[in-house]
Design a protein around this motif. Structure first.
Motif, PDB file in Angstrom:
ATOM      1  N   VAL A 158      -0.861  49.770  60.938  1.00 49.64           N
ATOM      2  CA  VAL A 158      -1.837  49.012  61.726  1.00 49.64           C
ATOM      3  C   VAL A 158      -1.148  47.986  62.623  1.00 49.64           C
ATOM      4  O   VAL A 158      -1.231  48.048  63.853  1.00 49.64           O
ATOM      5  N   VAL A 159      -0.439  47.040  62.005  1.00 49.67           N
ATOM      6  CA  VAL A 159       0.161  45.949  62.781  1.00 49.67           C
ATOM      7  C   VAL A 159       1.274  46.452  63.694  1.00 49.67           C
ATOM      8  O   VAL A 159       1.326  46.102  64.882  1.00 49.67           O
ATOM      9  N   ALA A 160       2.170  47.292  63.166  1.00 45.80           N
ATOM     10  CA  ALA A 160       3.309  47.743  63.968  1.00 45.80           C
ATOM     11  C   ALA A 160       2.902  48.566  65.186  1.00 45.80           C
ATOM     12  O   ALA A 160       3.355  48.276  66.304  1.00 45.80           O
ATOM     13  N   PRO A 161       2.064  49.609  65.051  1.00 47.93           N
ATOM     14  CA  PRO A 161       1.679  50.337  66.261  1.00 47.93           C
ATOM     15  C   PRO A 161       0.929  49.469  67.260  1.00 47.93           C
ATOM     16  O   PRO A 161       1.093  49.621  68.474  1.00 47.93           O
ATOM     17  N   THR A 162       0.109  48.533  66.754  1.00 50.73           N
ATOM     18  CA  THR A 162      -0.593  47.620  67.659  1.00 50.73           C
ATOM     19  C   THR A 162       0.400  46.731  68.397  1.00 50.73           C
ATOM     20  O   THR A 162       0.278  46.515  69.613  1.00 50.73           O
ATOM     21  N   LEU A 163       1.385  46.219  67.677  1.00 54.68           N
ATOM     22  CA  LEU A 163       2.397  45.372  68.292  1.00 54.68           C
ATOM     23  C   LEU A 163       3.160  46.112  69.384  1.00 54.68           C
ATOM     24  O   LEU A 163       3.372  45.592  70.489  1.00 54.68           O
ATOM     25  N   ASN A 208      10.381  47.819  62.559  1.00 52.83           N
ATOM     26  CA  ASN A 208       9.321  47.250  61.727  1.00 52.83           C
ATOM     27  C   ASN A 208       9.586  45.809  61.310  1.00 52.83           C
ATOM     28  O   ASN A 208       8.717  45.196  60.674  1.00 52.83           O
ATOM     29  N   LEU A 209      10.747  45.276  61.642  1.00 52.41           N
ATOM     30  CA  LEU A 209      11.065  43.903  61.228  1.00 52.41           C
ATOM     31  C   LEU A 209      10.015  42.887  61.692  1.00 52.41           C
ATOM     32  O   LEU A 209       9.504  42.108  60.877  1.00 52.41           O
ATOM     33  N   PRO A 210       9.653  42.840  62.986  1.00 50.14           N
ATOM     34  CA  PRO A 210       8.666  41.819  63.384  1.00 50.14           C
ATOM     35  C   PRO A 210       7.273  42.081  62.819  1.00 50.14           C
ATOM     36  O   PRO A 210       6.585  41.139  62.408  1.00 50.14           O
ATOM     37  N   ALA A 211       6.855  43.348  62.760  1.00 54.85           N
ATOM     38  CA  ALA A 211       5.502  43.651  62.295  1.00 54.85           C
ATOM     39  C   ALA A 211       5.320  43.321  60.818  1.00 54.85           C
ATOM     40  O   ALA A 211       4.251  42.862  60.404  1.00 54.85           O
ATOM     41  N   ARG A 213       6.750  40.974  59.024  1.00 58.17           N
ATOM     42  CA  ARG A 213       6.590  39.523  58.849  1.00 58.17           C
ATOM     43  C   ARG A 213       5.223  39.065  59.349  1.00 58.17           C
ATOM     44  O   ARG A 213       4.565  38.228  58.707  1.00 58.17           O
ATOM     45  N   LEU A 214       4.809  39.628  60.476  1.00 61.18           N
ATOM     46  CA  LEU A 214       3.484  39.284  60.995  1.00 61.18           C
ATOM     47  C   LEU A 214       2.392  39.756  60.043  1.00 61.18           C
ATOM     48  O   LEU A 214       1.410  39.042  59.802  1.00 61.18           O
ATOM     49  N   ALA A 215       2.537  40.963  59.469  1.00 67.36           N
ATOM     50  CA  ALA A 215       1.547  41.471  58.522  1.00 67.36           C
ATOM     51  C   ALA A 215       1.435  40.555  57.307  1.00 67.36           C
ATOM     52  O   ALA A 215       0.335  40.270  56.823  1.00 67.36           O
ATOM     53  N   GLY A 216       2.588  40.094  56.796  1.00 69.01           N
ATOM     54  CA  GLY A 216       2.566  39.172  55.672  1.00 69.01           C
ATOM     55  C   GLY A 216       1.826  37.890  56.012  1.00 69.01           C
ATOM     56  O   GLY A 216       1.015  37.387  55.219  1.00 69.01           O
ATOM     57  N   ALA A 217       2.084  37.354  57.204  1.00 73.41           N
ATOM     58  CA  ALA A 217       1.409  36.126  57.625  1.00 73.41           C
ATOM     59  C   ALA A 217      -0.091  36.349  57.776  1.00 73.41           C
ATOM     60  O   ALA A 217      -0.904  35.476  57.417  1.00 73.41           O
ATOM     61  N   LEU A 218      -0.478  37.502  58.300  1.00 77.80           N
ATOM     62  CA  LEU A 218      -1.901  37.804  58.453  1.00 77.80           C
ATOM     63  C   LEU A 218      -2.597  37.945  57.090  1.00 77.80           C
ATOM     64  O   LEU A 218      -3.751  37.537  56.926  1.00 77.80           O
ATOM     65  N   ILE A 219      -1.901  38.520  56.107  1.00 73.33           N
ATOM     66  CA  ILE A 219      -2.470  38.634  54.760  1.00 73.33           C
ATOM     67  C   ILE A 219      -2.659  37.244  54.154  1.00 73.33           C
ATOM     68  O   ILE A 219      -3.686  36.962  53.514  1.00 73.33           O
ATOM     69  N   ILE A 220      -1.696  36.368  54.365  1.00 74.08           N
ATOM     70  CA  ILE A 220      -1.831  34.986  53.882  1.00 74.08           C
ATOM     71  C   ILE A 220      -3.049  34.329  54.527  1.00 74.08           C
ATOM     72  O   ILE A 220      -3.865  33.688  53.856  1.00 74.08           O
ATOM     73  N   ALA A 221      -3.184  34.492  55.846  1.00 71.04           N
ATOM     74  CA  ALA A 221      -4.333  33.914  56.548  1.00 71.04           C
ATOM     75  C   ALA A 221      -5.632  34.576  56.096  1.00 71.04           C
ATOM     76  O   ALA A 221      -6.659  33.903  55.930  1.00 71.04           O
ATOM     77  N   GLY A 222      -5.595  35.906  55.878  1.00 75.37           N
ATOM     78  CA  GLY A 222      -6.776  36.596  55.384  1.00 75.37           C
ATOM     79  C   GLY A 222      -7.191  36.108  54.008  1.00 75.37           C
ATOM     80  O   GLY A 222      -8.379  35.984  53.709  1.00 75.37           O
ATOM     81  N   ALA A 223      -6.193  35.814  53.156  1.00 76.88           N
ATOM     82  CA  ALA A 223      -6.490  35.287  51.817  1.00 76.88           C
ATOM     83  C   ALA A 223      -7.154  33.920  51.907  1.00 76.88           C
ATOM     84  O   ALA A 223      -8.039  33.590  51.099  1.00 76.88           O
ATOM     85  N   TRP A 252       7.373  42.130  52.449  1.00 75.07           N
ATOM     86  CA  TRP A 252       6.650  41.006  53.055  1.00 75.07           C
ATOM     87  C   TRP A 252       5.137  41.137  52.882  1.00 75.07           C
ATOM     88  O   TRP A 252       4.498  40.223  52.344  1.00 75.07           O
ATOM     89  N   PRO A 253       4.515  42.224  53.275  1.00 74.35           N
ATOM     90  CA  PRO A 253       3.073  42.336  53.017  1.00 74.35           C
ATOM     91  C   PRO A 253       2.749  42.552  51.544  1.00 74.35           C
ATOM     92  O   PRO A 253       1.723  42.064  51.049  1.00 74.35           O
ATOM     93  N   GLU A 254       3.617  43.277  50.802  1.00 72.79           N
ATOM     94  CA  GLU A 254       3.337  43.526  49.384  1.00 72.79           C
ATOM     95  C   GLU A 254       3.379  42.230  48.581  1.00 72.79           C
ATOM     96  O   GLU A 254       2.500  41.972  47.744  1.00 72.79           O
TER      97      GLU A 254
END
Length: 321
Positions: A158-163, A208-211, A213-223, A252-254
């Motif tokens: 999701v995040v990586a292809p969008t990025l 996938n390095l930037p995506a 980290r961004l996915a992890g941050a989005l999960i934190i914000a989603g939480a 990171w997301p896990e």
């Protein structure tokens, strides 16, 4: 125009997904890419070749797959860009590279099977989204596997292809999807693919390095936006545990999802009958349930909504300048 294509793509995919009738009629970009990779693997990855030659041919394979995906996408964007409704068609094409809706659907099927108490059905459902052997999993293992897959696929599906749609337009998104598909098919440390799949695995790690980290941050914000989830624990788990994961990106997301749900994810897994050791993500309980899968889906929906808002904001800014 890249941000506008990405914005339309995420909105169209979350609303429509990729119709099953279209899959039956013409297939899917991942299927097309997968067929090319399969042909190249059969023809170029010969067991009688020396490891060095197989590694070089693996590099050639990655280059061919990237060109086969990116060049037609670039041509399509160049042709459609001047047309009045060209951007809509490009958005539809870009939506096929993102898996927001299908990822949610597959993980929800696992939750439903667990809630019914049918272990075999839950194993079959999770088998569609994980690479490990589902027959070795009990109900708690199935729940953990579904949550781990949801978090990891939020990053690379999701995040990586969008990025990469935002960065490189349709060609950027197509190139990423081709590389990620190559990694999933040949980027394994098996006797057959250790050398031939080296280029696919390493390149996929880097893009996938930037995506991740961004996915992890989005999960934190989603939480933070989900009642019952724990954003502070998600942040602490991610920063502490993600670097210890065997993958440079999956942790990171896990780890963020593990902290958000108060779980202990990852650890030893069985792939093709072989036990693989890996670090644990999070320091909570191992007894995951269908309720935890449902909570993970809630966090995912909010994290995905935040990603969509970021893309829409980026598209709005590009229209203003």
């Amino acid at each position: 125009m890249a941000f506008e294509i990405a914005a339309l793509a995420v909105l169209l995919e979350v609303l429509l997904g990729y119709p099953a009738a279209l899959v039956r009629r013409i297939g899917h970009p991942v299927i097309w890419i997968g067929r090319l990779i399969l042909v190249l693997d059969r023809r170029l990855n010969r067991p009688d070749f020396a490891p060095g030659r197989r590694r070089l041919l693996g590099v050639v394979t990655v280059a061919l797959v990237l060109a086969a995906a990116a060049l037609p996408a670039f041509a399509l964007e160049w042709l459609l860009r001047p047309l009045p409704f060209g951007i809509v068609i490009l958005g539809l094409a870009g939506s096929s590279l993102i898996a927001q809706r299908s990822l949610h659907w597959h993980v929800e099927r696992v939750a439903e099977a667990l809630e019914s108490g049918n272990l075999e059905a839950s194993r079959a459902a999770v088998g569609h989204i994980v690479g490990r052997d589902p027959q070795t999993l009990d109900a708690e293992g199935v729940a953990r596997a579904a949550i781990e897959s949801l978090a990891e696929n939020f990053s690379d599906g999701v995040v990586a292809p969008t990025l990469w749609l935002c960065v490189g337009g349709l060609a950027g998104g197509a190139a990423y999807k081709a590389l990620n598909t190559a990694d999933s098919m040949i980027g394994h440390l098996t006797e057959r693919h250790a050398a031939f799949g080296w280029a696919a695995a390493r390149a996929d790690d880097y893009v996938n390095l930037p995506a991740s980290r961004l996915a992890g941050a989005l999960i934190i914000a989603g939480a933070a936006l989900t009642a019952g989830a724990h954003s502070g624990d998600a942040r602490r788990a991610m920063l502490r545990d993600a670097p210890r994961h065997r993958s440079p990106n999956a942790g990171w997301p896990e780890a963020a999802m593990a902290g958000a749900l108060g779980l202990r994810l990852n650890g030893p897994k069985v792939y093709a009958g072989v036990l693989t050791q890996d670090a644990y993500m999070g320091d909570g309980r191992r007894e995951a349930t269908a309720g935890d899968v449902r909570m993970a889906l809630k966090v995912y929906r909010r994290a995905d909504a935040l990603m969509i808002l970021l893309v829409l904001a980026g598209a709005g800014l590009t229209l203003l300048v």
